[in-house]
Design a protein around this motif. Sequence first.
Motif, PDB file in Angstrom:
ATOM      1  N   GLN A  32     -50.514  46.966   3.535  1.00 14.58           N
ATOM      2  CA  GLN A  32     -50.797  46.809   5.404  1.00 14.58           C
ATOM      3  C   GLN A  32     -49.506  47.487   6.242  1.00 14.58           C
ATOM      4  N   SER A  33     -49.114  48.411   5.443  1.00 12.34           N
ATOM      5  CA  SER A  33     -47.674  49.285   6.094  1.00 12.34           C
ATOM      6  C   SER A  33     -48.226  50.140   7.137  1.00 12.34           C
ATOM      7  N   THR A  34     -49.599  50.627   7.151  1.00 10.78           N
ATOM      8  CA  THR A  34     -50.207  51.586   8.088  1.00 10.78           C
ATOM      9  C   THR A  34     -51.128  50.633   9.048  1.00 10.78           C
ATOM     10  N   ILE A  35     -52.126  50.215   8.469  1.00  2.00           N
ATOM     11  CA  ILE A  35     -53.087  49.340   9.115  1.00  2.00           C
ATOM     12  C   ILE A  35     -52.911  47.955   8.643  1.00  2.00           C
ATOM     13  N   VAL A  36     -52.911  46.865   9.555  1.00  4.41           N
ATOM     14  CA  VAL A  36     -52.793  45.443   9.214  1.00  4.41           C
ATOM     15  C   VAL A  36     -54.123  44.862   8.639  1.00  4.41           C
ATOM     16  N   SER A  37     -55.187  45.290   9.436  1.00  4.22           N
ATOM     17  CA  SER A  37     -56.522  44.750   8.955  1.00  4.22           C
ATOM     18  C   SER A  37     -57.491  45.551   9.619  1.00  4.22           C
ATOM     19  N   SER A  38     -58.749  45.929   8.531  1.00  2.00           N
ATOM     20  CA  SER A  38     -59.652  46.767   8.902  1.00  2.00           C
ATOM     21  C   SER A  38     -60.968  46.244   8.220  1.00  2.00           C
ATOM     22  N   VAL A  39     -62.050  46.909   8.754  1.00  2.00           N
ATOM     23  CA  VAL A  39     -63.374  46.656   8.029  1.00  2.00           C
ATOM     24  C   VAL A  39     -63.289  46.662   6.594  1.00  2.00           C
ATOM     25  N   THR A  40     -62.738  47.472   5.960  1.00  2.00           N
ATOM     26  CA  THR A  40     -62.524  47.726   4.497  1.00  2.00           C
ATOM     27  C   THR A  40     -62.001  46.696   3.777  1.00  2.00           C
ATOM     28  N   THR A  41     -60.607  46.160   4.580  1.00  2.41           N
ATOM     29  CA  THR A  41     -60.021  44.962   3.940  1.00  2.41           C
ATOM     30  C   THR A  41     -60.464  43.697   4.214  1.00  2.41           C
ATOM     31  N   GLU A  42     -61.237  43.479   5.385  1.00  2.48           N
ATOM     32  CA  GLU A  42     -62.004  42.033   5.822  1.00  2.48           C
ATOM     33  C   GLU A  42     -62.948  42.023   4.572  1.00  2.48           C
ATOM     34  N   TRP A  43     -63.760  43.114   4.565  1.00  4.40           N
ATOM     35  CA  TRP A  43     -64.856  42.715   3.571  1.00  4.40           C
ATOM     36  C   TRP A  43     -64.814  43.500   2.237  1.00  4.40           C
ATOM     37  N   VAL A  70     -70.568  47.427  26.320  1.00  2.93           N
ATOM     38  CA  VAL A  70     -71.329  45.883  25.838  1.00  2.93           C
ATOM     39  C   VAL A  70     -71.044  45.814  24.240  1.00  2.93           C
ATOM     40  N   PHE A  71     -71.817  46.950  23.462  1.00  4.31           N
ATOM     41  CA  PHE A  71     -71.761  46.883  22.153  1.00  4.31           C
ATOM     42  C   PHE A  71     -70.213  46.974  21.579  1.00  4.31           C
ATOM     43  N   VAL A  72     -69.498  47.698  21.730  1.00  5.08           N
ATOM     44  CA  VAL A  72     -68.330  47.954  21.517  1.00  5.08           C
ATOM     45  C   VAL A  72     -67.528  46.600  21.505  1.00  5.08           C
ATOM     46  N   THR A  73     -67.447  46.081  22.752  1.00  2.89           N
ATOM     47  CA  THR A  73     -67.068  44.617  23.037  1.00  2.89           C
ATOM     48  C   THR A  73     -67.398  43.700  21.857  1.00  2.89           C
ATOM     49  N   LEU A  74     -68.800  43.460  21.659  1.00  2.00           N
ATOM     50  CA  LEU A  74     -69.532  42.610  20.927  1.00  2.00           C
ATOM     51  C   LEU A  74     -69.004  42.841  19.629  1.00  2.00           C
ATOM     52  N   SER A  75     -68.715  43.933  19.170  1.00  4.44           N
ATOM     53  CA  SER A  75     -68.551  44.335  17.841  1.00  4.44           C
ATOM     54  C   SER A  75     -67.067  43.513  17.348  1.00  4.44           C
ATOM     55  N   ALA A  76     -66.309  43.184  18.250  1.00  2.27           N
ATOM     56  CA  ALA A  76     -65.279  42.685  17.864  1.00  2.27           C
ATOM     57  C   ALA A  76     -65.143  41.262  17.492  1.00  2.27           C
ATOM     58  N   PHE A  77     -66.491  40.795  17.670  1.00  8.80           N
ATOM     59  CA  PHE A  77     -66.599  39.177  17.378  1.00  8.80           C
ATOM     60  C   PHE A  77     -67.666  39.054  16.321  1.00  8.80           C
ATOM     61  N   VAL A  78     -68.033  39.868  15.657  1.00  8.75           N
ATOM     62  CA  VAL A  78     -68.948  39.668  14.537  1.00  8.75           C
ATOM     63  C   VAL A  78     -68.139  38.954  13.503  1.00  8.75           C
ATOM     64  N   THR A  79     -68.699  38.138  12.458  1.00  6.12           N
ATOM     65  CA  THR A  79     -68.339  37.314  11.742  1.00  6.12           C
ATOM     66  C   THR A  79     -68.651  37.806  10.219  1.00  6.12           C
ATOM     67  N   ASP A  80     -69.827  38.621   9.935  1.00  6.98           N
ATOM     68  CA  ASP A  80     -70.101  38.971   8.726  1.00  6.98           C
ATOM     69  C   ASP A  80     -70.345  40.782   8.684  1.00  6.98           C
ATOM     70  N   VAL A 133     -51.945  48.966  18.103  1.00  9.79           N
ATOM     71  CA  VAL A 133     -52.969  47.747  17.881  1.00  9.79           C
ATOM     72  C   VAL A 133     -53.535  48.014  16.420  1.00  9.79           C
ATOM     73  N   ARG A 134     -53.000  47.343  15.392  1.00  8.04           N
ATOM     74  CA  ARG A 134     -53.426  47.739  14.138  1.00  8.04           C
ATOM     75  C   ARG A 134     -54.111  46.720  13.636  1.00  8.04           C
ATOM     76  N   GLU A 135     -54.944  46.069  14.086  1.00  6.71           N
ATOM     77  CA  GLU A 135     -55.867  45.245  13.607  1.00  6.71           C
ATOM     78  C   GLU A 135     -57.142  45.773  14.361  1.00  6.71           C
ATOM     79  N   TRP A 136     -58.255  45.816  13.683  1.00  2.27           N
ATOM     80  CA  TRP A 136     -59.525  46.503  14.038  1.00  2.27           C
ATOM     81  C   TRP A 136     -60.236  45.780  15.191  1.00  2.27           C
ATOM     82  N   ARG A 137     -60.287  44.405  15.020  1.00  2.00           N
ATOM     83  CA  ARG A 137     -60.831  43.555  16.200  1.00  2.00           C
ATOM     84  C   ARG A 137     -60.227  43.915  17.637  1.00  2.00           C
ATOM     85  N   PRO A 138     -58.806  43.730  17.711  1.00  3.25           N
ATOM     86  CA  PRO A 138     -58.393  43.751  19.005  1.00  3.25           C
ATOM     87  C   PRO A 138     -58.392  45.343  19.466  1.00  3.25           C
ATOM     88  N   LEU A 139     -58.491  46.247  18.372  1.00  2.00           N
ATOM     89  CA  LEU A 139     -58.662  47.769  18.635  1.00  2.00           C
ATOM     90  C   LEU A 139     -60.092  47.929  19.395  1.00  2.00           C
TER      91      LEU A 139
END
Length: 499
Positions: free
Chosen positions: A72-83, A133-143, A203-209
């Motif tokens: 996590q030294s470069t990117i704290v969270s990403s789609v890769t790490t979350e799933w 709209v779609f970029v904003t909604l993508s930050a809230f997906v759960t799966d 902003v090193r977490e993908w959802r806030p980004l």
Amino acid sequence: MSFTEDRIEQIIGRFGRYQVWILFLVTLGRYPAEFQLVNVVFIVPSVEFVCKDADAFNVTNHCPCQQPEYDQSTIVSSVTTEWNLICNRSHLASLAQSILQIGILAGSLAFGHISDRYGRKIAVVLALFLEAVFVTLSAFVTDYWMFMVSRFLIGTALGGTMLCCFVLLVELSGRTMRPYIMGLCEVPYVSGYVALPIIAYFVREWRPLQLVTGAPWLLTLAFYWMLPESPRWLITVGRKKQAIELLTYIAKKNNRPTDNIETIVNEVEKESMSTNENKHGSYIDLFKTPKIRKYTIISALVWMCCSHTFFGINQYVGHLQGNLYVNVIVTAASNAPGVIIVVIATLHFKRRATLIGSFAIAGASFVVFVLVPSHLQWVTLMFAIIGQMGVYTAFMQIYMYSSEMFPTVVRNSALGFSSVFARLGGFIAPYVVNIGIEWASILIFSAAAFGAAILCCFFPETKGVVLSNAIDQVEDKDKRSSEKMYLSSPSPVSIIDHS
């Protein structure tokens, strides 16, 4: 040698104050799309991990692995790490980028049809707003599957944005301004590409980004009351009264005379209409006549090769050694000189020659890249940048080239059809990047670039032509080619028309 005047340019000028205002709005509205086009290296990155499984002995990047501990030294969270898109799930990371290309494909077709059928304005506003709209909604997906759906929807709006904004600006400008428009349209891409790694650094977490690069642009809905329709499109579909009113309004904003606007519009309408042609174009019209059919097929193949190389190299930057943020910033900043070079080249050289040259430079750079020893990091980065600059400049030119080849009645449909094949090339690109054999990946991209260069030899020369409105005008262009060329290139000293 004489040439035919662009009558719309006679009314509104080549690029006056009003067009500058529209360019500003479109540039501002496009940033979410430009961010999504290049953010894969930050939201779906290739991540190092230490496997904590009992039989793995803390081995780095060990597969299979049920308990990875990510770097996590470069990117704290990403789609890769979350799933956990690693090991036997790594193909899902490539799919996340490829699904964007499928979305762009669908969006190019849908918005191309909307733009040609219902107008440039509604297509542009809808694309810009839905992107936010779609970029904003993508930050809230759960799966993961929800992320894929949002990624597809982002792509649909992105396809419309890339296609329709460019065509609107071209049709609001005079013929002599088109080379500059090609460069000015790239301002949001280049500046967004440079800004994104800076934003991602903080902003090193993908959802806030996703939120930061999407939510503020929901205000683009207000563009519906701020953007005009294309006067060329209004004339082509027979809405002459609205075209006259709009052209009069723009002429007044640009401090130009309004005396003979109705007479000029009548002349343009007369040239545009033919007895056997529908006012509304469709994808079927792209294959009805020999020249349009040939241009459609060649254009589609060139777009496919161009997109495959562009998106492949763009994603490959994330695999290069060194600091990720520095690599992306350097690569992004290198595109700025490319914009200037293309504008100068299109002013002083033939369209076909500059396009072939861009593809050839890209292909040759990738060959050299393979031959350079991997431990020479800055040398490999340099040739990767040269190659990317080459294919990027080609991508800029192919938009303008296609818009000049096809008439107004099917212009968006033609670009939309070509974009379908571009998405096929972009869809395959992530898998080529991830095949695991570096030299093979790069040589595939090089072959695509050289292939595009060869195909461009069959394009017609379009420098200096007035935009055709009807299909018959394109089919008969050989008879009038001597009247469609510049006497000389426009002076690059004064871009804005202050009259």
